[in-house]
Design an enzyme around this catalytic site. Structure first.
Site, PDB file in Angstrom:
ATOM      1  N   GLY A 135       1.098  -1.056   0.283  1.00  0.00           N
ATOM      2  CA  GLY A 135      -0.293   0.349   0.169  1.00  0.00           C
ATOM      3  C   GLY A 135       0.488   1.462  -0.339  1.00  0.00           C
ATOM      4  O   GLY A 135       2.108   1.018   0.745  1.00  0.00           O
ATOM      5  N   LEU A 145     -17.374  12.897  -1.985  1.00  0.00           N
ATOM      6  CA  LEU A 145     -17.017  13.240  -0.602  1.00  0.00           C
ATOM      7  C   LEU A 145     -17.153  14.561  -0.888  1.00  0.00           C
ATOM      8  O   LEU A 145     -16.356  15.476  -1.938  1.00  0.00           O
ATOM      9  CB  LEU A 145     -15.735  13.015   0.002  1.00  0.00           C
ATOM     10  N   PHE A 152     -13.667  21.854  12.791  1.00  0.00           N
ATOM     11  CA  PHE A 152     -13.985  20.634  12.269  1.00  0.00           C
ATOM     12  C   PHE A 152     -15.124  19.753  13.039  1.00  0.00           C
ATOM     13  O   PHE A 152     -14.777  20.389  14.327  1.00  0.00           O
ATOM     14  CB  PHE A 152     -12.680  19.564  11.615  1.00  0.00           C
ATOM     15  N   SER A 168      -8.017  11.306  10.324  1.00  0.00           N
ATOM     16  CA  SER A 168      -7.606   9.999   9.475  1.00  0.00           C
ATOM     17  C   SER A 168      -6.274  10.254   9.525  1.00  0.00           C
ATOM     18  O   SER A 168      -5.144   9.505   8.727  1.00  0.00           O
ATOM     19  CB  SER A 168      -8.376   9.126   8.879  1.00  0.00           C
ATOM     20  N   LEU A 169      -5.889  11.518   8.442  1.00  0.00           N
ATOM     21  CA  LEU A 169      -5.169  11.954   7.531  1.00  0.00           C
ATOM     22  C   LEU A 169      -3.629  11.280   8.648  1.00  0.00           C
ATOM     23  O   LEU A 169      -2.622  11.305   9.264  1.00  0.00           O
ATOM     24  CB  LEU A 169      -4.644  13.739   6.588  1.00  0.00           C
ATOM     25  N   ARG A 213     -19.458  13.566  12.496  1.00  0.00           N
ATOM     26  CA  ARG A 213     -20.244  12.111  11.619  1.00  0.00           C
ATOM     27  C   ARG A 213     -21.262  11.524  12.709  1.00  0.00           C
ATOM     28  O   ARG A 213     -21.970  11.291  10.947  1.00  0.00           O
ATOM     29  CB  ARG A 213     -18.956  12.002  11.123  1.00  0.00           C
ATOM     30  N   ASP A 221      -8.780  -5.074   0.584  1.00  0.00           N
ATOM     31  CA  ASP A 221      -8.423  -6.432   0.102  1.00  0.00           C
ATOM     32  C   ASP A 221      -6.647  -7.118   1.196  1.00  0.00           C
ATOM     33  O   ASP A 221      -6.452  -8.354   1.637  1.00  0.00           O
ATOM     34  CB  ASP A 221      -6.824  -6.584  -0.584  1.00  0.00           C
ATOM     35  N   GLN A 226     -18.185   4.346   9.334  1.00  0.00           N
ATOM     36  CA  GLN A 226     -18.383   5.433   9.748  1.00  0.00           C
ATOM     37  C   GLN A 226     -19.352   5.627   8.464  1.00  0.00           C
ATOM     38  O   GLN A 226     -18.657   5.952   6.887  1.00  0.00           O
ATOM     39  CB  GLN A 226     -17.284   6.639   9.523  1.00  0.00           C
TER      40      GLN A 226
END
Lengths: 317, 569, 291
Positions: free
Chosen positions: B10, B241, B114, B388-389, B275, B210, B229
Site C-alpha cells: 500500500g 465526498l 472541523f 484519519s490523515l 459525523r 484486500d 463511518q
C-alpha cells in the site's frame, strides 16, 4: 432516449497483433460520466474491456483516456458532453505505448517526473524541525496551482512537442518543476532552472496550449512553463537557444517596436553557431528567390518613442 | 522469488511514511495495486488535525479529549495520547518536506474548524489536504528512490504467516500478468479501508479491504469491524465526498422544510457535531419524510459564504458539484446524503504498529500495519474528521520506526515458494476456468444494496438477520461467478472478481459483529438497543476465522485519562 | 464596414503577400481598413515570458489607439489575435490591474477603456459580413478544390478567449470554404501546432511536426491547406521541402493565407494575391479552379 455508440479501441497483447475498434451501444443514464459508461460496458457487455480507474472523484488521476481524439479524465467528463451525433470514439492516451485496451505504459512518464528531482531542497543549514517555516500567502499562491496536479498524464498524452521528440521532459514534469523552482522554501532555484533550460527542457515547448486545455485541474502546465521561462530570463540563465531567442525577440521590439525578422534567426542560433547558421541558407535562398524574404531594410514603427518609454518604465521596476 | 528486507503493501500516507523510515537502513519495497499518487489518501479533502495553535490556543490535551469523546469513549486512550502528542511534529515534518499548506496572513499553516473538535485545529491545503500530503510523500520516495523500489500495479493475493511468523506474500504483477512470491524479513500492511461494500460510498474502487481479508485468511483476527463511518455529506447518488470543511467554513445543512435541522439533534455544535451524530440526524430526517421534496437527500447550503471564500477555501468541492451535478454551490445548495466513508475496524496493532494475533496482545513476528487497514484503536466507535490523515502519518511513521528496529535483528524465514505459488495459482485457474454464469456485477450490486439497507446507519436484529441470509446467498452465487477475461495480462475483471470475494468475506464480519453488539455506540446504531451499554460492551470485538466460521472474542478498551461519560454536543 | 487593421510583424516582413491579399480582398468586399502604423508588436507570447505586465501594457496601448479612432481591431494573424485576446482578458478581468497598466500609458496620452472589439479576419468574414453575403459575391467557384483548414494554436487555445464558437471542434474555415464552393476536408493535424515557435531552435522537431500535418492533409486528399495565421504559413510553406525530406514523403501541398483563398473565389488574380511568392507553387490549384 437514443443509444450512443461507443467506438472503443481494443488491444490484447496476448491475442492481437494490432489495435482495432469495437462498437458498443449504450443508453447513457442521466448524469453518467464517461467512466460510468465504460464501467457499464465492462460490467454488462464485455468483461474483458480494460481501463484504469480508482477514486472516481477527479483526484487520483487514474482514468484518463482519449475521447474523440483528446485526453479527458473519464470520471470528470459527462458522457453526454463527448457524444457527437450519438457517437463517441475512445482511445488510449497518446505518446505512450499501449499495454492492453485503454491502459498505457506510464514508465517513461514517471521517469520524466523523476528527472526534474521532484522534491524540496531546502537550506539544510537553516533547518530546524521544531517549527514550521513561514510562507506568505503570495509565496503560497505561486506554487498553489502547480500543486493541484494529479499526475493523470492527460497533458503528456496530447503534447505536440512530445509527439515528435520523446526526449522532451513534457508538460507534467515541467509543471511539477515550477512548483519547486518558485517555492520560497527551496534553495536550488538557479541550479534547477539551469538544468531545466538544457535541451529537452522548458524551451522545447511550442506553447501550443494543448496541455493546459486538457488539464483537468488548475495545474495548467503551459502557464507553469511560461513562469519557468520568466524565472530563467530574469535570473540570467540565458546561455541557451531558447532564452537567446526570447531575449533577441524582446530586444528587437524594444529597438524598433516591431520584429526584425532578419536578425532573429542569427541571434537565436547564436552568433558563433556556424552549422546552425549554415542550415538557414537553403530556406533563405528559397524565400529570397520568391521574394518572400523580409525587407532588407527594416522600418521601425511610428511613435517608437512612446513604446521605448513603456519599456523603460518596466525596466526601472 | 523476489526478496526485500522490508516490503510495504500500500502506497498511501501510512505506507509511504513507513517506507521513508525503514529505507534509511534497509532495502525497501512498496507494492501497490494502483500507483502511489493514485492512493485513496489523496481523496481526503478537509484537513489534518494538530494542536499547533495557529488560529487559536490549543493543546494536545484538548485534542485528546475531543478524540476520545468523538470515539464514544471506545478508543484506546494510550494510543490516542501518542497520536495527538505526535501531531504537531508530524505536521512540521510534512511542512519541511515541502507540503503546500494554505497559510495564514502571518505565513503560518492555516487551520480551520472541523466536526467534533473544540478548537480550530484542522491544518489544510485548500480542500485538497490529502492530495497535498500524498504528493509530498511521493516526492520524498523519489528522493530516496535508490532505497525504495516501488512495484506499481502489483496486487496482493495472499499473505504467508506460519507459526506466528510473517514470511512473505504471493503477488500478481498486473501489467505483466505474472504471479510472484515475495519474501521479506518484515512486512508492513498499509492497505486502506473497506467502504466499497456499500452502495453509497465515498471510497475509491480500490478500497476493497484486500489487506484486511488477506490477514484474516492468514489466521489473524480483525478488530471492531462493525464500526463503519458514514460521512454526512456525500454527493447525492454518487456518494462522492463533499468535505466536512464545507461545514467547517460555515455551511448549513437544510431539510425539505428549509430548516437547519441539526438544531434538534446537537444544538450547541450544530453542523459541526461528530459525523455519526450528523449522519444519523440526516437519516432520521429522511426516514421521517423531511428530505428535499420528501426524497432521500438533504441540502448543504454554502451560498452565504460568498464567492470569494468558496473559491479560496473550497475549490475542489465546488468543482465536484459542477462536474457531477451541474450545480455551482456559489449559486445553489448541493443535494447530499450520508455516504459510507471510513473503516474504524481493521487489523489489531499495538501503538507501534505491531500486528497482534489475539486478545492477549501476542505479536506476529515480522508483521506491522498502519493507517485505515489497522485498528490501533484511536478512533474507537467513531472517527473525528481530520484524524484519519493524522493517524496514517503518525502510525505510518511509528510502524516504520518500529519495523526498522525490529528488522535490525531479523532474518528471512523459510517460504515454500512452489507450494505458496501453487495455492494461489490453483485458485486463480479455478476462477478463470470456471464456466459459472452468475454476473459478478449483479452480485456486487446486491451486496452493496444489502449492506446499505440492512447494515447501514441504523441497524436492528431483524435487518441484520436478513443481511446475513442475503450474504449467504450471494456467497453461494459467487462460487458460480462468471468471468469472461481468461488472459493474464492486465486482467482487471479477475481483480474485480477477487475483490468481490474479499468484500463478501468482510461484509459478513461486519454484519455478524453488528448483530452481536447489542448496544448503540458511535457509528454503530441499533434501533433495538438504542443506549450505549458500558457494562457489557465496553470491549473491542475480535473476529477470528475458525473452521470456516467466525469466532468472536473480546479485548478490553484502554482507558487512561477520561472515564466514559454521556456524549453531548 | 470599417476596421483598424493590425498587420502584425510578419505581414510586413516575410509574409507580405498576406497584407497584399488582405488589401485586395478588402477592396473587393468593400471593407475599409485603416492601418494602425503607430502600434508595436503584440509580443507573440514571447515578451510575456520576460515580463507579463510589459506585454499587456504594449497591447493595451494598441487597444487604446484603436479606441481613440472609434474602430474595432481586425487581425490578419492568428497569433496576434490570440495574444491580444489573452491580454484583453487580463485587463478586463481585473479592474485594479487595468488601472495599473493604464498608469504606464498615461504619459503617452493613451488610456485603454475596454470598449474595443478584437476580431480576426476569419470571424469578420463569417460573422460580420456573413456567409450568404460572401456566397453572393463568388465569381470563381472553388468547386472541386479540396481544402484542408489549418487553424493554428492561437486562434483556438485557450478556449476561454477564442473567438470561435466551439474551439474544440471549430467549423469556421470549413463553412467559409463551402460557401466559396470548395470542399473542406478533415484530417489529423487540423488543430495542432505547426511547430513555428521553435523552428529556429529545434528545427528537426519543428519541420517534422509541420511535415506530419501536411502529410495527414495530403493523405485525406487535400489540394491545398489554408491558414489564418502567417506564422503557420511560414512553417508549412518555405520549409516544406525540408519537412518532406525529414519525414521521407513527397508533400508538395500549397499553403494559402486565408484572404488568398477567399480572394480567388472573389475573382482576384493569383498575382494580385501575391501567390507567386509562395515556395510551394500554387499553380496546380489555380489551374484546377480555372483562374
Amino acid at each position: 432516449m437514443s443509444e450512443t455508440t461507443f467506438k472503443i479501441q481494443r488491444f490484447n497483447p496476448e491475442k492481437d497483433k494490432e489495435t482495432y475498434f469495437q462498437e458498443f451501444k449504450l443508453e447513457i443514464p442521466k448524469g453518467a460520466t464517461l467512466l460510468d459508461c465504460l464501467n457499464l460496458i465492462k460490467w454488462t457487455q464485455d468483461g474483458t474491456l480494460t481501463f484504469r480507474m480508482s477514486c472516481r472523484s477527479a483526484i487520483c488521476g487514474s482514468c484518463s483516456v482519449r475521447a474523440n481524439g483528446h485526453a479527458v479524465l473519464a470520471c470528470k467528463t459527462q458522457a453526454s458532453s463527448v457524444a457527437q451525433n450519438d457517437q463517441v470514439t475512445i482511445k488510449p492516451l497518446g505518446n505512450m505505448e499501449i499495454i492492453k485496451d485503454l491502459a498505457v505504459d506510464l514508465t517513461e512518464f514517471w521517469k520524466k517526473v523523476e528527472a526534474i528531482k521532484p522534491w524540496l531542497m531546502p537550506d539544510e543549514k537553516k533547518e530546524t524541525q521544531t517549527t514550521e517555516r513561514t510562507q506568505s500567502v503570495e509565496e503560497f499562491l505561486k506554487i498553489d496551482k502547480a500543486s493541484t496536479c494529479i499526475m493523470c498524464s492527460s497533458c503528456y498524452s496530447d503534447c505536440c512537442s512530445m509527439a515528435v521528440d520523446k526526449s522532451f521532459l513534457g508538460p507534467t514534469a515541467l509543471a511539477k518543476a515550477q512548483r519547486f523552482v518558485e517555492d520560497s522554501r527551496d534553495k536550488e532555484t538557479i541550479s534547477r532552472i539551469k538544468e531545466l533550460s538544457e535541451d529537452a527542457g522548458i524551451w522545447d515547448c511550442t506553447h501550443c496550449g494543448e496541455c493546459s486545455q486538457r488539464c483537468p485541474t488548475e495545474a495548467k502546465p503551459l502557464d507553469r512553463i511560461v513562469s519557468l521561462r520568466t524565472v530563467a530570463l530574469n535570473s540570467g540563465v540565458t546561455n541557451n537557444y531558447g532564452a537567446r531567442h526570447a531575449k533577441a525577440f524582446v530586444k528587437s521590439i524594444k529597438s524598433s517596436g516591431i520584429l526584425n525578422e532578419n536578425t532573429i534567426p542569427v541571434a537565436s542560433m547564436g552568433f558563433f553557431n556556424i552549422p546552425g547558421l549554415l542550415s538557414l541558407i537553403p530556406v533563405g535562398i528559397r524565400m529570397f528567390l520568391k521574394g518572400k524574404n523580409p525587407p532588407l531594410i527594416h522600418h521601425p514603427m511610428q511613435e517608437l518613442d512612446d513604446v521605448k518609454r513603456i519599456f523603460k518604465k518596466f525596466e526601472e521596476k | 522469488m523476489i526478496k526485500h528486507d522490508i516490503i510495504i503493501v500500500g502506497s498511501g500516507l501510512a505506507g509511504m511514511q513507513a517506507a521513508l523510515e525503514v529505507c534509511k537502513d534497509f532495502d525497501t519495497a512498496i507494492i501497490t495495486k494502483v500507483y502511489p499518487s493514485r492512493s485513496h489518501s489523496g481523496a481526503a479533502q478537509g484537513g489534518i488535525a494538530a494542536s499547533l495553535g495557529n488560529a487559536s490556543e490549543d493543546s494536545w490535551e484538548d485534542h485528546m479529549y475531543d478524540t476520545v469523546k468523538g470515539s464514544d469513549f471506545f478508543s484506546d486512550q494510550d494510543a490516542v495520547e501518542i497520536m495527538v502528542k505526535d501531531a504537531p511534529g508530524v505536521i512540521r515534518k510534512m511542512e519541511h518536506f515541502g507540503c503546500v499548506f494554505s497559510r495564514t496572513e502571518k505565513g503560518l499553516i492555516a487551520q480551520r474548524w472541523f466536526g467534533g473538535h473544540s478548537k480550530q485545529r484542522a491544518c489544510y491545503a485548500a480542500d485538497r489536504t490529502g492530495h497535498a500530503l500524498l504528493h509530498v510523500l511521493h516526492e520524498q520516495t523519489f528522493k530516496h528512490a535508490k532505497n525504495i523500489k516501488i512495484y506499481s500495479e502489483w496486487y496482493l493475493m495472499s499473505l504467508i504467516v506460519k507459526d506466528g511468523i510473517c514470511r512473505g506474500m504471493v503477488v500478481y504483477n498486473i501489467q505483466k500478468g505474472k504471479l510472484e512470491v515475495m519474501q521479506a524479513k518484515t512486512i508492513i500492511f498499509c492497505t486502506g479501508g473497506y467502504g466499497r461494500a456499500y452502495k453509497i460510498t465515498s471510497n475509491a474502487f480500490a478500497s476493497t479491504g484486500d489487506g484486511i481479508v488477506a490477514a484474516y485468511h492468514a489466521g489473524l483476527p480483525l478488530q471492531d469491524m462493525e464500526f463503519v463511518q458514514f460521512h454526512p455529506t456525500g454527493l447525492f447518488a454518487q456518494g462522492i465526498l463533499i468535505s466536512e470543511a464545507a461545514r467547517g467554513e460555515g455551511g448549513h445543512l437544510v431539510n425539505g422544510k428549509g430548516e437547519r435541522f441539526m438544531e434538534k439533534y446537537a444544538s450547541a455544535k450544530m453542523e459541526l457535531a461528530p459525523r455519526d451524530i450528523v449522519s444519523r440526524s440526516e437519516q432520521t430526517e429522511i426516514n421521517e419524510g423531511r428530505g428535499i421534496d420528501g426524497k432521500d437527500y438533504l441540502h448543504i447550503d454554502l451560498r452565504h459564504l460568498g464567492k470569494e471564500k468558496i473559491i479560496e477555501r473550497l475549490p475542489q468541492v465546488r468543482q465536484l458539484g459542477i462536474d457531477f451535478l451541474g450545480l455551482d454551490l456559489i449559486d445553489d445548495p448541493l443535494p447530499i446524503q450520508p455516504t459510507a466513508h471510513y473503516s474504524m475496524g481493521g487489523i489489531p496493532t499495538d501503538s507501534d504498529g505491531h500486528v497482534l494475533s489475539d486478545e492477549k496482545g501476542t505479536k506476529v513476528t515480522g508483521l506491522f500495519a498502519a493507517g485505515e487497514c489497522s485498528c490501533v484503536s484511536v478512533h474507537g466507535a467513531n472517527r473525528l474528521g481530520t484524524n484519519s490523515l493524522l493517524e496514517a502519518l503518525v502510525f505510518g511513521e511509528r510502524a516504520g520506526k518500529a519495523a526498522l528496529t525490529f528488522t535490525q535483528n531479523a532474518e528471512f524465514h523459510d517460504v515454500n515458494e512452489q507450494e505458496e505459488s501453487n495455492k494461489v495459482k490453483n485458485k486463480v485457474e479455478a476462477i478463470l476456468n470456471s464456466n459459472g454464469k452468475e454476473s459478478i456485477n449483479d452480485i456486487r450490486n446486491e451486496l452493496k444494496e444489502n449492506m446499505t439497507t440492512n447494515c447501514g446507519i441504523y441497524r436492528s436484529k431483524d435487518q441484520l438477520e436478513i443481511c446475513l441470509k442475503k450474504l449467504n446467498d450471494l456467497k453461494a452465487r459467487f462460487k458460480k461467478g462468471k468471468i469472461t477475461d481468461k488472459g493474464f495480462v492486465f486482467n482487471s475483471e479477475l481483480i474485480e472478481f477477487i475483490e468481490l470475494g474479499n468484500m463478501l468475506e468482510f461484509s459478513e464480519i461486519i454484519a455478524r459483529g453488528a448483530l452481536r453488539r447489542e448496544e448503540s455506540r458511535g457509528a454503530h446504531a441499533r434501533t433495538d438497543f438504542q443506549k450505549r451499554d458500558d457494562d457489557k460492551w465496553l470491549n473491542h470485538t475480535l473476529a477470528f476465522k475458525k473452521d470456516g466460521e467466525i469466532e468472536f472474542r473480546f479485548k478490553p478498551v484502554v482507558i487512561t485519562k477520561h472515564q466514559p461519560e454521556e456524549r453531548k454536543y | 464596414m470599417k476596421y483598424a487593421l493590425y498587420t502584425g510583424c510578419v505581414a510586413k516582413g516575410a509574409g507580405r503577400e498576406l497584407l497584399t491579399s488582405t488589401y485586395a480582398l478588402a477592396g473587393k468586399l468593400g471593407i475599409e481598413l485603416v492601418e494602425l502604423k503607430n502600434v508595436s508588436c503584440c509580443g507573440a507570447g514571447v515578451i510575456t515570458e520576460e515580463n507579463p505586465e510589459l506585454a499587456d501594457a504594449l497591447n493595451a496601448r494598441t487597444f487604446a489607439i484603436a479606441e481613440e479612432q472609434g474602430l474595432n481591431i481586425l487581425n490578419i494573424c492568428g497569433t496576434c489575435q490570440g495574444v491580444m485576446k489573452k491580454a484583453q482578458a487580463h485587463l478586463d478581468n481585473d479592474e485594479d490591474y487595468k488601472d495599473k497598466i493604464n498608469e504606464t500609458l498615461k504619459e503617452g496620452g493613451h488610456e485603454y477603456k475596454g470598449t474595443v472589439k478584437i476580431k480576426h479576419l476569419l470571424t469578420v468574414l463569417t460573422e460580420d459580413l456573413g456567409l450568404s453575403s460572401l456566397r453572393n459575391k463568388v465569381t470563381v467557384s472553388l468547386d472541386g478544390l479540396k481544402v484542408a483548414p489549418f487553424y493554428g494554436c492561437y486562434l483556438l487555445r485557450p478556449f476561454e478567449t477564442s473567438d470561435l464558437d466551439d474551439p474544440d471542434n471549430p467549423t469556421a474555415i470549413e463553412v467559409l470554404t463551402e460557401a466559396l464552393g470548395g470542399t473542406s476536408i478533415d484530417y489529423e493535424g487540423k488543430l495542432k501546432c505547426c511547430g513555428f515557435p521553435y523552428l529556429m531552435m529545434k528545427k528537426k522537431q519543428s519541420i517534422t511536426m509541420a511535415g506530419n500535418h501536411i502529410a495527414s492533409a495530403k493523405k485525406e486528399g487535400a489540394d491545398c491547406m489554408v491558414t489564418p495565421c502567417p506564422l503557420c504559413q511560414l512553417s508549412l510553406d518555405p520549409y516544406q521541402p525540408e519537412s518532406a525530406k525529414e519525414i521521407g514523403q513527397k508533400l508538395d501541398i500549397p499553403i494559402l493565407h486565408l484572404p488568398q483563398l477567399v480572394g480567388l473565389a472573389m475573382g482576384l488574380k493569383p498575382k494580385e494575391l501575391g501567390m507567386q511568392k509562395h515556395v510551394v507553387s500554387t499553380n496546380k490549384i489555380t489551374a484546377k479552379i480555372g483562374c
